[in-house]
Design an enzyme around this catalytic site. Structure first.
Site, short mmCIF file in Angstrom:
data_model
loop_
_atom_site.label_atom_id
_atom_site.label_comp_id
_atom_site.label_asym_id
_atom_site.label_seq_id
_atom_site.Cartn_x
_atom_site.Cartn_y
_atom_site.Cartn_z
N GLN A 28 -28.56 5.65 21.46
CA GLN A 28 -27.96 5.20 20.20
C GLN A 28 -26.48 5.58 20.12
O GLN A 28 -25.67 4.83 19.60
CB GLN A 28 -28.70 5.80 19.00
N HIS A 108 -32.84 8.95 12.20
CA HIS A 108 -34.29 9.12 12.03
C HIS A 108 -34.46 10.32 11.08
O HIS A 108 -33.68 11.27 11.14
CB HIS A 108 -34.94 9.36 13.39
N GLU A 195 -46.06 4.93 15.63
CA GLU A 195 -46.07 5.23 17.06
C GLU A 195 -47.38 5.88 17.50
O GLU A 195 -47.80 5.74 18.65
CB GLU A 195 -44.83 6.03 17.50
N GLU A 227 -55.54 -8.58 33.51
CA GLU A 227 -56.12 -9.13 32.29
C GLU A 227 -55.79 -8.28 31.06
O GLU A 227 -55.34 -8.82 30.05
CB GLU A 227 -57.64 -9.23 32.48
P1 NAD Z 1 -30.67 10.34 23.60
O1 NAD Z 1 -31.80 11.06 24.25
O2 NAD Z 1 -30.22 9.09 24.23
O3 NAD Z 1 -29.43 11.38 23.44
C1 NAD Z 1 -28.70 11.76 24.53
C2 NAD Z 1 -27.49 12.55 24.10
O4 NAD Z 1 -27.91 13.82 23.56
C3 NAD Z 1 -26.55 12.86 25.26
O5 NAD Z 1 -25.20 12.78 24.84
C4 NAD Z 1 -26.92 14.30 25.62
O6 NAD Z 1 -25.83 14.98 26.23
C5 NAD Z 1 -27.22 14.87 24.24
N1 NAD Z 1 -28.06 16.06 24.27
C6 NAD Z 1 -29.31 16.17 24.78
N2 NAD Z 1 -29.76 17.44 24.66
C7 NAD Z 1 -28.77 18.14 24.06
C8 NAD Z 1 -28.63 19.51 23.67
N3 NAD Z 1 -29.59 20.40 23.87
N4 NAD Z 1 -27.45 19.87 23.08
C9 NAD Z 1 -26.47 18.97 22.87
N5 NAD Z 1 -26.55 17.67 23.23
C10 NAD Z 1 -27.68 17.27 23.80
O7 NAD Z 1 -31.03 10.12 22.04
P2 NAD Z 1 -31.39 8.75 21.28
O8 NAD Z 1 -32.64 8.16 21.85
O9 NAD Z 1 -30.17 7.91 21.19
O10 NAD Z 1 -31.77 9.33 19.84
C11 NAD Z 1 -30.79 9.80 18.93
C12 NAD Z 1 -31.30 9.65 17.50
O11 NAD Z 1 -31.48 8.26 17.23
C13 NAD Z 1 -32.66 10.31 17.26
O12 NAD Z 1 -32.67 10.81 15.94
C14 NAD Z 1 -33.63 9.15 17.37
O13 NAD Z 1 -34.83 9.33 16.65
C15 NAD Z 1 -32.80 8.04 16.76
N6 NAD Z 1 -33.19 6.66 17.14
C16 NAD Z 1 -33.25 6.31 18.46
C17 NAD Z 1 -33.55 5.01 18.81
C18 NAD Z 1 -33.50 4.60 20.26
O14 NAD Z 1 -33.33 3.41 20.51
N7 NAD Z 1 -33.62 5.50 21.22
C19 NAD Z 1 -33.80 4.05 17.82
C20 NAD Z 1 -33.71 4.43 16.48
C21 NAD Z 1 -33.40 5.75 16.15
MG MG Z 2 -40.16 3.71 15.10
#
Ligand code: NAD
Ligand code: MG
Length: 326
Positions: A28, A108, A195, A227
């Protein structure tokens, strides 16, 4: 019916002169940073590690700071790192640098709703949650529209929290398609329920049990895999496009008659009762508590379940079948 908000209901000028710190540059974080920047918003990316995400942000010519520095420089802080690490990062690097009147923005509701993160009372706390994966958030924006989003206000210190949320949604491209207002509670609880009951939990178990019944009855596993697993996407695509009735219109009459009469025998009243138990665990916070403990103890249960999953017959068969499609 929920109220919808569109471009005309949101004003990007609300973000004029404000700096947005996007914490995290993952699924995101990258998409949202790029969309906001292209919408004329002043964006800085806050990162802790010099990892591949950092390299990507560099390649995208983003301004990058450490997390504490990014929060200090910002008016709006978007928490776009994994939900499991948000509390730790928030407590150590975000909270000490918040100032009165700032906005904290989540995608979220988990950490706020279950009170793992408790922001001070003099900041706004909002949610802007695109209803699609990051790649789609970016792709649709580049094509001139966006992905619909949910917004919510948890705390409104300035009296402008909703205007800020709508402006952020507009910057992401979401108001082109429509934004629905929800609450942190509703978004979090329905997300977890969905989920568990239906999407990831229910659907995968339905596939596994169907596979097992066929294989245990002596059918070839490869045929069973095609299937019950491979074809599921075709049906779900029809459901997403035209609803359940639209799907029935696009399968054979035999499939429609068999499905309409037999489906309720598979997913019967007992399954609905099980779903209510799952929902209660979500609402009471029992699931959240269990998941936080699982994370804090290094994911013992999840690690075990992953190993079992990898070894299961449906996966072994699936690995060879999926090669046929490469
Ligand atoms: P992600 O796993 O892609 O995030 C990765 C990022 O987090 C990187 O920049 C990484 O360096 C950093 N990171 C990871 N661990 C860390 C730590 N311990 N300290 C500091 N930085 C750290 O995350 P995402 O899937 O984009 O989710 C982000 C938010 O968006 C969440 O709240 C999720 O619920 C929400 N969300 C995600 C999606 C989706 O498509 N994945 C959809 C809707 C909402
Ligand atoms: Mg959902």
């Amino acid at each position: 019916m929920a109220r919808m908000y569109y471009n005309k209901d949101a004003n990007l000028n609300v973000l004029k002169g404000k700096k947005v710190a996007v914490i995290g540059y993952g699924i995101q974080g990258r998409a949202q940073s790029l969309n906001l920047k292209d919408s004329g918003v002043d964006v800085v990316v806050g990162l802790k590690f010099r990892d591949d995400y950092w390299k990507q942000a560099k390649a995208d010519k983003m301004d990058i700071l450490g997390i504490p520095e990014a929060v200090k420089a910002a008016d709006i802080v978007m928490m776009l790192i994994p939900d499991e690490v948000q509390k730790m990062v928030y407590d150590a690097e975000v909270a000490p640098n918040l100032r009165k009147g700032m906005t904290l923005d989540f995608a979220h509701g988990f950490n706020i709703h279950f009170k793992l993160i408790v922001p001070p009372s003099d900041v706004d706390v909002i949610m802007v949650a695109p209803k699609g994966p990051g790649a789609l958030v970016r792709e649709t924006f580049l094509a001139g529209n966006g992905v619909p989003a949910l917004i919510a206000v948890h705390q409104d210190h300035t009296g402008k929290a909703k205007k800020t949320a709508l402006a952020m949604a507009k910057g992401l491209g979401a108001t082109t398609k429509g934004v629905i207002e929800t609450t942190f509670k509703e978004e979090t609880e329905t997300d977890l329920f969905g989920e568990q009951a239906d999407l990831c939990g229910g659907a995968s178990e339905l596939v596994k049990k169907s596979f097992e019944v066929l294989v245990e009855a002596g059918y070839q596993p490869e045929i069973a895999y095609f299937e019950v697993l491979h074809e599921l996407k075709l049906i779900i695509d029809l459901v997403q496009k035209g609803g359940i009735e639209g799907m029935w219109d696009n399968v054979s009459n035999t499939a429609e008659y068999g499905g309409r009469t037999r489906g309720p025998k598979i997913i019967d009243a007992r399954v609905k009762e099980n779903m209510r138990i799952i929902l209660k665990d979500v609402q009471s916070g029992a699931f959240a508590k269990e998941w936080v403990e699982e994370c804090n103890s290094g994911l013992p249960t999840l690690t075990k379940l992953r190993k079992e999953g990898e070894k299961s017959q449906i996966e072994v068969v699936g690995r060879s079948i999926r090669k046929m499609f490469k």
